[in-house]
Design a protein around this motif. Structure first.
Motif, PDB file in Angstrom:
ATOM      1  N   LEU A   9       0.755  -0.984  -0.010  1.00 20.58           N
ATOM      2  CA  LEU A   9       0.060   0.135  -0.015  1.00 20.58           C
ATOM      3  C   LEU A   9       0.954   1.222   0.234  1.00 20.58           C
ATOM      4  O   LEU A   9       0.340   2.391  -0.277  1.00 20.58           O
ATOM      5  CB  LEU A   9      -0.952   0.066   1.105  1.00 20.58           C
ATOM      6  CG  LEU A   9      -2.082  -1.125   1.284  1.00 20.58           C
ATOM      7  CD1 LEU A   9      -2.959  -1.294   2.538  1.00 20.58           C
ATOM      8  CD2 LEU A   9      -3.243  -0.846   0.071  1.00 20.58           C
ATOM      9  N   GLY A  10       2.194   0.873   0.253  1.00 22.00           N
ATOM     10  CA  GLY A  10       2.992   2.290   0.150  1.00 22.00           C
ATOM     11  C   GLY A  10       2.828   2.984   1.484  1.00 22.00           C
ATOM     12  O   GLY A  10       3.246   4.048   1.574  1.00 22.00           O
ATOM     13  N   PHE A  11       2.551   2.403   2.762  1.00 22.00           N
ATOM     14  CA  PHE A  11       2.300   2.974   4.004  1.00 22.00           C
ATOM     15  C   PHE A  11       3.782   2.972   4.670  1.00 22.00           C
ATOM     16  O   PHE A  11       4.296   1.784   4.450  1.00 22.00           O
ATOM     17  CB  PHE A  11       1.294   2.278   4.776  1.00 22.00           C
ATOM     18  CG  PHE A  11      -0.354   2.681   4.476  1.00 22.00           C
ATOM     19  CD1 PHE A  11      -0.569   3.434   3.478  1.00 22.00           C
ATOM     20  CD2 PHE A  11      -1.422   1.936   5.297  1.00 22.00           C
ATOM     21  CE1 PHE A  11      -1.933   3.476   3.173  1.00 22.00           C
ATOM     22  CE2 PHE A  11      -2.472   2.125   5.125  1.00 22.00           C
ATOM     23  CZ  PHE A  11      -2.732   2.838   3.820  1.00 22.00           C
ATOM     24  N   LYS A  12       4.022   4.066   5.310  1.00 26.80           N
ATOM     25  CA  LYS A  12       5.393   3.695   5.995  1.00 26.80           C
ATOM     26  C   LYS A  12       5.140   4.083   7.425  1.00 26.80           C
ATOM     27  O   LYS A  12       4.872   5.024   7.775  1.00 26.80           O
ATOM     28  CB  LYS A  12       6.252   4.664   5.575  1.00 26.80           C
ATOM     29  CG  LYS A  12       6.835   4.183   3.988  1.00 26.80           C
ATOM     30  CD  LYS A  12       8.350   4.842   3.755  1.00 26.80           C
ATOM     31  CE  LYS A  12       8.590   4.124   2.329  1.00 26.80           C
ATOM     32  NZ  LYS A  12       7.911   4.927   1.363  1.00 26.80           N
ATOM     33  N   GLN A  13       4.936   2.979   8.115  1.00 21.76           N
ATOM     34  CA  GLN A  13       4.963   3.099   9.694  1.00 21.76           C
ATOM     35  C   GLN A  13       3.619   3.960   9.914  1.00 21.76           C
ATOM     36  O   GLN A  13       3.974   4.826  10.716  1.00 21.76           O
ATOM     37  CB  GLN A  13       6.065   3.559  10.231  1.00 21.76           C
ATOM     38  CG  GLN A  13       6.781   2.453  10.689  1.00 21.76           C
ATOM     39  CD  GLN A  13       8.426   2.994  10.800  1.00 21.76           C
ATOM     40  OE1 GLN A  13       8.910   3.967  10.758  1.00 21.76           O
ATOM     41  NE2 GLN A  13       8.991   1.765  10.852  1.00 21.76           N
ATOM     42  N   VAL A  14       2.588   3.541   9.405  1.00 16.50           N
ATOM     43  CA  VAL A  14       1.197   4.206   9.794  1.00 16.50           C
ATOM     44  C   VAL A  14       0.675   3.300  11.144  1.00 16.50           C
ATOM     45  O   VAL A  14       0.490   2.369  11.240  1.00 16.50           O
ATOM     46  CB  VAL A  14       0.152   3.932   8.637  1.00 16.50           C
ATOM     47  CG1 VAL A  14      -1.281   4.500   9.080  1.00 16.50           C
ATOM     48  CG2 VAL A  14       0.622   4.699   7.532  1.00 16.50           C
ATOM     49  N   ALA A  15       0.733   4.082  12.212  1.00 16.92           N
ATOM     50  CA  ALA A  15       0.443   3.673  13.339  1.00 16.92           C
ATOM     51  C   ALA A  15      -0.927   3.134  13.630  1.00 16.92           C
ATOM     52  O   ALA A  15      -1.828   3.789  12.778  1.00 16.92           O
ATOM     53  CB  ALA A  15       0.692   4.747  14.685  1.00 16.92           C
ATOM     54  N   LEU A  16      -1.423   2.109  14.236  1.00 23.38           N
ATOM     55  CA  LEU A  16      -2.637   1.787  14.613  1.00 23.38           C
ATOM     56  C   LEU A  16      -3.271   2.564  15.635  1.00 23.38           C
ATOM     57  O   LEU A  16      -2.337   2.993  16.391  1.00 23.38           O
ATOM     58  CB  LEU A  16      -2.831   0.217  14.904  1.00 23.38           C
ATOM     59  CG  LEU A  16      -2.302  -0.549  13.958  1.00 23.38           C
ATOM     60  CD1 LEU A  16      -2.085  -2.232  14.522  1.00 23.38           C
ATOM     61  CD2 LEU A  16      -3.322  -0.847  12.734  1.00 23.38           C
ATOM     62  N   ALA A  17      -4.632   3.136  15.529  1.00 23.76           N
ATOM     63  CA  ALA A  17      -5.258   4.112  16.260  1.00 23.76           C
ATOM     64  C   ALA A  17      -5.241   3.560  17.817  1.00 23.76           C
ATOM     65  O   ALA A  17      -4.770   3.967  18.539  1.00 23.76           O
ATOM     66  CB  ALA A  17      -6.463   4.419  15.879  1.00 23.76           C
ATOM     67  N   CYS A  18      -5.570   2.260  17.911  1.00 28.16           N
ATOM     68  CA  CYS A  18      -5.565   1.600  19.329  1.00 28.16           C
ATOM     69  C   CYS A  18      -5.260   0.293  19.171  1.00 28.16           C
ATOM     70  O   CYS A  18      -5.893  -0.643  19.222  1.00 28.16           O
ATOM     71  CB  CYS A  18      -6.993   1.816  19.681  1.00 28.16           C
ATOM     72  SG  CYS A  18      -7.473   1.369  21.266  1.00 28.16           S
ATOM     73  N   PRO A  19      -3.860   0.108  19.179  1.00 27.33           N
ATOM     74  CA  PRO A  19      -3.241  -1.329  19.250  1.00 27.33           C
ATOM     75  C   PRO A  19      -3.874  -2.406  20.012  1.00 27.33           C
ATOM     76  O   PRO A  19      -4.379  -3.474  19.680  1.00 27.33           O
ATOM     77  CB  PRO A  19      -1.924  -1.262  19.502  1.00 27.33           C
ATOM     78  CG  PRO A  19      -1.511   0.245  19.236  1.00 27.33           C
ATOM     79  CD  PRO A  19      -2.663   1.162  19.658  1.00 27.33           C
ATOM     80  N   THR A  20      -4.304  -2.061  21.315  1.00 31.59           N
ATOM     81  CA  THR A  20      -4.949  -2.983  22.238  1.00 31.59           C
ATOM     82  C   THR A  20      -6.176  -3.452  21.638  1.00 31.59           C
ATOM     83  O   THR A  20      -6.735  -4.449  22.229  1.00 31.59           O
ATOM     84  CB  THR A  20      -5.155  -2.455  23.550  1.00 31.59           C
ATOM     85  OG1 THR A  20      -5.938  -1.556  23.650  1.00 31.59           O
ATOM     86  CG2 THR A  20      -3.600  -2.110  23.954  1.00 31.59           C
ATOM     87  N   GLN A  21      -7.088  -2.702  20.978  1.00 30.82           N
ATOM     88  CA  GLN A  21      -8.536  -3.080  20.629  1.00 30.82           C
ATOM     89  C   GLN A  21      -8.457  -3.339  19.021  1.00 30.82           C
ATOM     90  O   GLN A  21      -9.446  -3.771  18.397  1.00 30.82           O
ATOM     91  CB  GLN A  21      -9.316  -1.752  20.833  1.00 30.82           C
ATOM     92  CG  GLN A  21      -9.366  -1.762  22.308  1.00 30.82           C
ATOM     93  CD  GLN A  21     -10.503  -0.788  22.743  1.00 30.82           C
ATOM     94  OE1 GLN A  21     -11.724  -1.142  22.412  1.00 30.82           O
ATOM     95  NE2 GLN A  21     -10.168   0.196  23.154  1.00 30.82           N
ATOM     96  N   THR A  22      -7.390  -3.611  18.575  1.00 29.25           N
ATOM     97  CA  THR A  22      -7.355  -4.065  17.096  1.00 29.25           C
ATOM     98  C   THR A  22      -7.730  -5.289  16.890  1.00 29.25           C
ATOM     99  O   THR A  22      -7.151  -6.438  17.763  1.00 29.25           O
ATOM    100  CB  THR A  22      -5.667  -3.717  16.450  1.00 29.25           C
ATOM    101  OG1 THR A  22      -5.694  -2.514  16.584  1.00 29.25           O
ATOM    102  CG2 THR A  22      -5.757  -4.203  14.973  1.00 29.25           C
ATOM    103  N   GLN A  23      -8.227  -5.791  15.937  1.00 26.28           N
ATOM    104  CA  GLN A  23      -8.873  -7.182  15.549  1.00 26.28           C
ATOM    105  C   GLN A  23      -8.271  -7.398  14.173  1.00 26.28           C
ATOM    106  O   GLN A  23      -8.692  -6.679  13.259  1.00 26.28           O
ATOM    107  CB  GLN A  23     -10.074  -7.372  15.674  1.00 26.28           C
ATOM    108  CG  GLN A  23     -10.551  -6.788  17.119  1.00 26.28           C
ATOM    109  CD  GLN A  23     -11.975  -7.595  17.575  1.00 26.28           C
ATOM    110  OE1 GLN A  23     -11.931  -8.793  17.486  1.00 26.28           O
ATOM    111  NE2 GLN A  23     -12.806  -7.068  18.009  1.00 26.28           N
TER     112      GLN A  23
END
Ligand code: ACO
Ligand code: ZN
Length: 222
Positions: A95-109
């Motif tokens: 996708l050409g994303f470079k280190q796009v952080a997840l908004a909320c890693p603990t609630q990611t599924q």
């Protein structure tokens, strides 16, 4: 084949000598041995990354004749979360994303579509409360004169209530248009919130690519 399209492709190749690998998606120059070697290396890494041998405690949330969908949550065994991280890296690469952080890693599924010992689809979902609808008509665009101008699409300024954000959706290039993305989103709607089924309106796609936009538009109208 459309002659016009063919000419564009030929001209492009003469000019840049670029090849796109249909499997791993890497763009490289077949004329350059260095590039070729880099491709072989990445291609191997890609195949290794999507290889899936099966886990003792996998959370199967759907089964189909051609595969199954596995859900991985934060706090799952290391082998599962590590696999998910590896797949996310490959997807971000494509996708050409470079280190796009997840908004909320603990609630990611993370939902993986597995077929014949390969991860051929991946959807990363996060809880989101509001989203801005993508507007395709440039005339309606409220941010036309702002810095957002260079984007191919723009967003409404009116927030809408949603429940789930799809931060990434990806299907292995050789397996596209077989309903894998559609089935991933269907399963997210049934399983993201325990005991309830989300409507398509309650799901938002973040920063969609052209492919993502075409898919989302089709999905939301059906
Ligand atoms: N062009 C036009 N229509 C499309 C496209 C496309 N590229 N992809 C899907 N659709 C529409 C079609 O109507 C399709 O039904 P049909 O095949 O019967 O005509 C319908 O959506 C359902 O498509 P699926 O088969 O479920 O979609 P697929 O499994 O091919 O996956 C995806 C779609 C995920 C967008 C895939 O093309 C992909 O991985 N692309 C590269 C990565 C990417 O751009 N992902 C989206 C990023 S945006 C984000 O992550 C929030
Ligand atoms: Zn390759």
């Amino acid at each position: 084949k459309d002659l016009k399209d063919q000419m564009v492709i030929d001209a492009g190749q003469k000019h840049f000598g670029a090849t796109v690998c249909k499997a791993c998606g890497m763009v490289y120059s077949a004329a350059s041995p260095e590039d070729e070697a880099q491709h072989v290396q990445y291609h191997q890494r890609f195949l290794e990354g999507i290889k899936y041998v099966g886990w003792k405690n996998e959370r199967v949330v759907a089964e189909f004749w051609d595969g199954k969908i596995i859900l991985v949550r934060q706090g799952d065994p290391k082998y599962a979360t590590k696999k998910v991280e590896g797949v996310r890296e490959l997807v971000d690469n494509e996708l050409g994303f470079k280190q796009v952080a997840l908004a909320c890693p603990t609630q990611t599924q993370t939902y993986l579509f597995v077929s014949l010992n390969k991860v051929v689809g991946c959807l990363i979902a996060e809880p989101v409360r509001q989203a801005f609808r993508v507007i395709s008509e440039p005339a309606e665009c409220p941010t036309k004169n702002s810095l957002e101008h260079h984007r191919a699409w723009c967003c409404s300024t009116k927030p809408e209530k949603v429940v789930c954000g799809v931060s990434r959706i990806w299907v292995f290039s050789l397996m596209r248009r077989k309903g894998i993305a559609r089935r991933l989103v269907d399963v997210v709607r049934r399983t993201f919130v325990f005991g309830s089924c989300l409507s398509p309106d309650e799901i938002a796609f973040s920063d969609p690519t052209p492919d993502g936009k075409l898919f989302a538009a089709k999905y939301c109208q059906t």
